[in-house]
Scaffold this motif. Structure first.
Motif, PDB file in Angstrom:
ATOM      1  N   ILE A 336      38.896  44.568  38.777  1.00 23.94           N
ATOM      2  CA  ILE A 336      39.114  43.659  37.644  1.00 23.94           C
ATOM      3  C   ILE A 336      40.605  43.586  37.318  1.00 23.94           C
ATOM      4  CG2 ILE A 336      38.695  43.295  35.182  1.00 23.94           C
ATOM      5  CD1 ILE A 336      36.223  42.694  36.751  1.00 23.94           C
ATOM      6  N   GLY A 337      41.260  44.747  37.290  1.00 25.01           N
ATOM      7  CA  GLY A 337      42.690  44.822  36.978  1.00 25.01           C
ATOM      8  C   GLY A 337      42.931  45.020  35.496  1.00 25.01           C
ATOM      9  N   SER A 338      43.301  46.222  35.098  1.00 20.71           N
ATOM     10  CA  SER A 338      43.449  46.516  33.673  1.00 20.71           C
ATOM     11  C   SER A 338      44.777  46.003  33.130  1.00 20.71           C
ATOM     12  CB  SER A 338      43.347  48.025  33.429  1.00 20.71           C
ATOM     13  OG  SER A 338      44.488  48.689  33.916  1.00 20.71           O
ATOM     14  N   ILE A 339      44.768  45.682  31.853  1.00 15.87           N
ATOM     15  CA  ILE A 339      46.008  45.410  31.134  1.00 15.87           C
ATOM     16  C   ILE A 339      46.708  46.743  30.863  1.00 15.87           C
ATOM     17  CG2 ILE A 339      46.999  44.482  29.007  1.00 15.87           C
ATOM     18  CD1 ILE A 339      44.412  42.727  28.806  1.00 15.87           C
ATOM     19  N   ARG A 363      41.254  43.631  19.719  1.00 10.65           N
ATOM     20  CA  ARG A 363      40.878  42.215  19.715  1.00 10.65           C
ATOM     21  C   ARG A 363      41.761  41.391  18.792  1.00 10.65           C
ATOM     22  NH1 ARG A 363      34.263  42.937  20.214  1.00 10.65           N
ATOM     23  NH2 ARG A 363      34.277  43.231  22.490  1.00 10.65           N
ATOM     24  N   GLU A 364      42.438  42.049  17.863  1.00 13.46           N
ATOM     25  CA  GLU A 364      43.411  41.331  17.043  1.00 13.46           C
ATOM     26  C   GLU A 364      44.656  40.966  17.857  1.00 13.46           C
ATOM     27  OE1 GLU A 364      44.368  43.447  13.518  1.00 13.46           O
ATOM     28  OE2 GLU A 364      42.322  43.401  12.716  1.00 13.46           O
ATOM     29  N   LEU A 365      44.876  41.679  18.967  1.00 15.49           N
ATOM     30  CA  LEU A 365      46.037  41.393  19.811  1.00 15.49           C
ATOM     31  C   LEU A 365      45.777  40.265  20.806  1.00 15.49           C
ATOM     32  CD1 LEU A 365      47.160  45.056  20.694  1.00 15.49           C
ATOM     33  CD2 LEU A 365      47.962  43.581  18.825  1.00 15.49           C
ATOM     34  N   GLY A 366      44.506  40.045  21.164  1.00 18.12           N
ATOM     35  CA  GLY A 366      44.211  39.013  22.148  1.00 18.12           C
ATOM     36  C   GLY A 366      42.767  39.076  22.600  1.00 18.12           C
ATOM     37  N   ASP A 367      42.414  38.166  23.480  1.00 19.32           N
ATOM     38  CA  ASP A 367      41.053  38.070  24.021  1.00 19.32           C
ATOM     39  C   ASP A 367      40.912  39.089  25.143  1.00 19.32           C
ATOM     40  OD1 ASP A 367      38.520  37.309  24.689  1.00 19.32           O
ATOM     41  OD2 ASP A 367      39.075  35.363  25.535  1.00 19.32           O
ATOM     42  N   VAL A 368      40.395  40.260  24.812  1.00 17.69           N
ATOM     43  CA  VAL A 368      40.341  41.369  25.767  1.00 17.69           C
ATOM     44  C   VAL A 368      38.934  41.960  25.811  1.00 17.69           C
ATOM     45  CG1 VAL A 368      42.771  41.943  25.440  1.00 17.69           C
ATOM     46  CG2 VAL A 368      41.026  43.112  24.064  1.00 17.69           C
ATOM     47  N   ARG A 369      38.691  42.699  26.896  1.00 15.93           N
ATOM     48  CA  ARG A 369      37.467  43.493  27.020  1.00 15.93           C
ATOM     49  C   ARG A 369      37.860  44.971  27.105  1.00 15.93           C
ATOM     50  NH1 ARG A 369      34.548  40.805  32.171  1.00 15.93           N
ATOM     51  NH2 ARG A 369      36.715  40.652  32.869  1.00 15.93           N
ATOM     52  N   PHE A 386      40.994  45.316  29.395  1.00 17.89           N
ATOM     53  CA  PHE A 386      40.977  44.354  30.493  1.00 17.89           C
ATOM     54  C   PHE A 386      41.053  42.920  29.980  1.00 17.89           C
ATOM     55  CE2 PHE A 386      39.028  48.188  31.980  1.00 17.89           C
ATOM     56  CZ  PHE A 386      39.442  48.313  33.292  1.00 17.89           C
ATOM     57  N   PRO A 387      41.446  42.003  30.864  1.00 23.99           N
ATOM     58  CA  PRO A 387      41.457  40.588  30.475  1.00 23.99           C
ATOM     59  C   PRO A 387      40.049  40.067  30.197  1.00 23.99           C
ATOM     60  CG  PRO A 387      42.658  40.957  32.537  1.00 23.99           C
ATOM     61  CD  PRO A 387      41.911  42.210  32.245  1.00 23.99           C
ATOM     62  N   ALA A 388      39.977  38.996  29.458  1.00 21.72           N
ATOM     63  CA  ALA A 388      38.700  38.294  29.312  1.00 21.72           C
ATOM     64  C   ALA A 388      38.236  37.821  30.689  1.00 21.72           C
ATOM     65  CB  ALA A 388      38.870  37.107  28.367  1.00 21.72           C
ATOM     66  N   LYS A 389      36.953  37.641  30.850  1.00 21.41           N
ATOM     67  CA  LYS A 389      36.401  37.227  32.135  1.00 21.41           C
ATOM     68  C   LYS A 389      37.027  35.897  32.566  1.00 21.41           C
ATOM     69  CE  LYS A 389      32.072  36.828  34.676  1.00 21.41           C
ATOM     70  NZ  LYS A 389      30.589  36.932  34.593  1.00 21.41           N
ATOM     71  N   GLY A 390      37.469  35.846  33.806  1.00 21.50           N
ATOM     72  CA  GLY A 390      38.088  34.639  34.344  1.00 21.50           C
ATOM     73  C   GLY A 390      39.591  34.590  34.177  1.00 21.50           C
ATOM     74  N   ARG A 391      40.158  35.582  33.470  1.00 18.56           N
ATOM     75  CA  ARG A 391      41.602  35.629  33.303  1.00 18.56           C
ATOM     76  C   ARG A 391      42.189  36.796  34.082  1.00 18.56           C
ATOM     77  NH1 ARG A 391      43.293  34.997  27.122  1.00 18.56           N
ATOM     78  NH2 ARG A 391      45.319  34.733  28.180  1.00 18.56           N
ATOM     79  N   ASP A 398      52.813  40.226  28.037  1.00 17.47           N
ATOM     80  CA  ASP A 398      53.579  40.210  26.787  1.00 17.47           C
ATOM     81  C   ASP A 398      52.985  41.132  25.732  1.00 17.47           C
ATOM     82  OD1 ASP A 398      51.354  38.478  26.695  1.00 17.47           O
ATOM     83  OD2 ASP A 398      52.199  37.354  25.026  1.00 17.47           O
ATOM     84  N   ILE A 399      51.714  41.512  25.867  1.00 15.69           N
ATOM     85  CA  ILE A 399      51.106  42.400  24.866  1.00 15.69           C
ATOM     86  C   ILE A 399      50.769  43.771  25.454  1.00 15.69           C
ATOM     87  CG2 ILE A 399      50.144  40.471  23.558  1.00 15.69           C
ATOM     88  CD1 ILE A 399      47.357  41.348  24.676  1.00 15.69           C
ATOM     89  N   ARG A 400      51.099  44.005  26.713  1.00 13.08           N
ATOM     90  CA  ARG A 400      50.698  45.246  27.380  1.00 13.08           C
ATOM     91  C   ARG A 400      51.218  46.479  26.629  1.00 13.08           C
ATOM     92  NH1 ARG A 400      53.024  47.743  32.442  1.00 13.08           N
ATOM     93  NH2 ARG A 400      51.515  49.331  33.023  1.00 13.08           N
ATOM     94  N   ALA A 401      52.490  46.486  26.290  1.00 13.84           N
ATOM     95  CA  ALA A 401      53.060  47.637  25.592  1.00 13.84           C
ATOM     96  C   ALA A 401      52.415  47.825  24.219  1.00 13.84           C
ATOM     97  CB  ALA A 401      54.571  47.470  25.446  1.00 13.84           C
ATOM     98  N   GLU A 402      52.108  46.718  23.554  1.00 14.89           N
ATOM     99  CA  GLU A 402      51.496  46.802  22.233  1.00 14.89           C
ATOM    100  C   GLU A 402      50.059  47.315  22.327  1.00 14.89           C
ATOM    101  OE1 GLU A 402      51.164  44.083  18.156  1.00 14.89           O
ATOM    102  OE2 GLU A 402      51.802  43.175  20.055  1.00 14.89           O
ATOM    103  N   VAL A 403      49.362  46.954  23.400  1.00 14.64           N
ATOM    104  CA  VAL A 403      47.999  47.463  23.622  1.00 14.64           C
ATOM    105  C   VAL A 403      48.023  48.989  23.741  1.00 14.64           C
ATOM    106  CG1 VAL A 403      46.139  47.602  25.333  1.00 14.64           C
ATOM    107  CG2 VAL A 403      47.030  45.370  24.637  1.00 14.64           C
TER     108      VAL A 403
END
Length: 465
Positions: A336-339, A363-369, A386-391, A398-403
């Protein structure tokens, strides 16, 4: 530097030094490429000593390499001057086995699975078990204090080690390869070396604890309504099954979805995907029937409202299929490839609150699983985003460090650890500085300075000096 390599090569058997192979030194998650001046492949402790002595005198940095399966860049020198990588790939001997003592002595380059098999050959169990056990090497397991699947019953790598042989940065050999359960003679250098990630020296051999082989083994999947029920089920299982519980793994529906998405041929235990389930493994001795014990546990759990469905392995092959589900989750994650991936631990009683609070914050940071899974019995969760399905994960750079900061700040607020079993490596040096007690950090730096005054051992890993 070519003069140094020529001088060193003259002190070693022909072929000990070689160039790095393509991809050999890279991060298993594919984010960083390792570099090396050369790769040294010593075949003995004396050769390791020769290499370290020469490097210390010439102030050449060293990166020890075991199986290369570490996930925090402890073995990946991706910036700064190229080091000499010392691979233990030729030091693979099982030096001795003492069945009556329940001890095996193995060189640091021995593959974990080979140590397990050698123990099995004398009807004993070496219980350290990891997804990468077919390629991870015992020296690396000890250097990172690896955990794995059976910590609940048998402990971390540290708990399985009786003695060590190691080479210190100046080339001196510490002969601490004792097989003693009790040795109260001063500072515990063994436990200082274990978990030091190659920053204080190189482990070359270890005396390891063995255990009797279970006479009966069984595994079961139970569907639970939520993590709180899973935690309550763990308490119930401990009360009914006692020390026979080898593993108690929490698995989320997201993880099962990932398996369906990336490994569709893998047989899963439930036709309808549950939101949460646990995998329980037990090992018994004597006349105890593990299948009956798990049946009784399910009856009690169902009556208490802690489990709504379950399936118990009816054979060794079914048990292996159950474990294949759990052990395939990291591969599905990789596909899948993690953020951002997080190896964390929090106090057991706080897990039910931590999991949803973290998901809501992310989920406040973005559309994630969030794929939350791991070793519930010892509080160690792999809390991966992880990214939302299909992404694709590249869309989230841009949000990886914040995650990562969001997860680790929450872990710290819950009085947890941002590294439960993978270590610090180079990936979490800033996290260690941010969250660790300053007195401990000062003591660690003092120890590093005392043992490695020239700073040659795995520079950039664990501590910034």
């Amino acid at each position: 530097m070519s003069d140094f390599l020529a001088t060193l090569a003259a002190q070693l058997p022909h072929g000990t030094l070689r160039p790095a192979n393509p991809g050999e030194l890279d991060d298993p998650r594919g984010r960083h490429e390792g570099q090396a001046l050369a790769v040294a492949r010593p075949a003995s402790t004396l050769e390791v000593s020769t290499i370290l002595k020469a490097c210390n005198q010439a102030s050449v940095s060293v990166v020890p390499l075991g199986g290369g399966t570490g996930l925090v860049l402890g073995q990946v020198a991706h910036d700064g001057p190229a080091p000499l990588v010392i691979s233990l790939e030729r030091m693979t001997a099982i030096r001795a086995i003492y069945p009556s003592e329940n001890v095996i002595v193995a060189e640091a380059g021995a593959i974990l699975a080979d140590v397990q098999n050698a123990a099995q050959g004398v009807d004993r169990l070496f219980p350290l078990s990891l997804a990468a056990e077919g390629s991870a090497r015992i020296g690396g397991n000890l250097a990172t204090n690896a955990g794995g699947l059976n910590v609940l019953r048998y402990g971390n790598a540290r708990d399985l080690c009786l003695g060590l042989e190691a080479v210190l940065p100046d080339g001196s050999i510490w002969n601490g390869l004792k097989r003693l359960r009790k040795d109260n003679t001063g500072y515990d250098l063994k436990n200082l070396m274990i978990g030091s990630e190659g920053t204080l020296g190189i482990i070359t051999a270890a005396a390891l604890r063995l255990f009797p082989q279970p006479t009966g083994e069984a595994a079961a999947f139970f569907v639970v309504p939520d993590p709180q029920a899973a935690l309550d089920l763990l308490a119930l299982a401990r009360a009914q099954l006692g020390e026979t519980i080898s593993a108690f793994e929490l698995i989320s529906g997201v993880g099962l979805d990932f398996l369906t998405e990336t490994l569709p041929d893998l047989r899963q235990p439930f036709a309808v995907r549950p939101e949460w389930c646990v995998l329980i493994d037990v090992g018994t001795s004597g006349a105890l029937d593990p299948f009956v014990m798990l049946e009784d546990l399910f009856t009690a759990a169902f009556t208490a409202g802690l489990a709504s469905d379950g399936v118990i392995a009816k054979s060794g092959s079914e048990r292996a299929e159950f474990w294949a589900v759990r052990e395939s989750i990291p591969e599905a994650n990789r596909r899948i490839g993690s953020i951002s991936s997080h190896d964390i631990s929090v106090p057991l009683s706080t897990i039910p609150a931590f999991i949803p609070e973290g998901i809501a914050a992310l989920r406040e940071l973005g559309d994630v699983r969030v794929n939350c899974f791991g070793h519930l019995g010892d509080g160690n969760l792999h809390y991966n985003v992880f990214p939302a399905k299909g992404r694709d994960r590249r869309e989230y750079e841009d949000i990886r460090a914040e995650v990562k900061r969001t997860v680790h700040d929450l872990v710290h607020a819950y009085d947890g650890s941002v590294s439960a079993e993978h270590g610090i490596g180079r990936l979490k040096v800033e996290d260690l500085e941010r969250y660790q007690d300053p007195v401990k950090l000062a003591a660690m730096r003092a120890i590093k300075k005392a043992l490695d005054p020239n700073g040659i051992m795995n520079p950039g890993a664990v501590l910034r000096i």
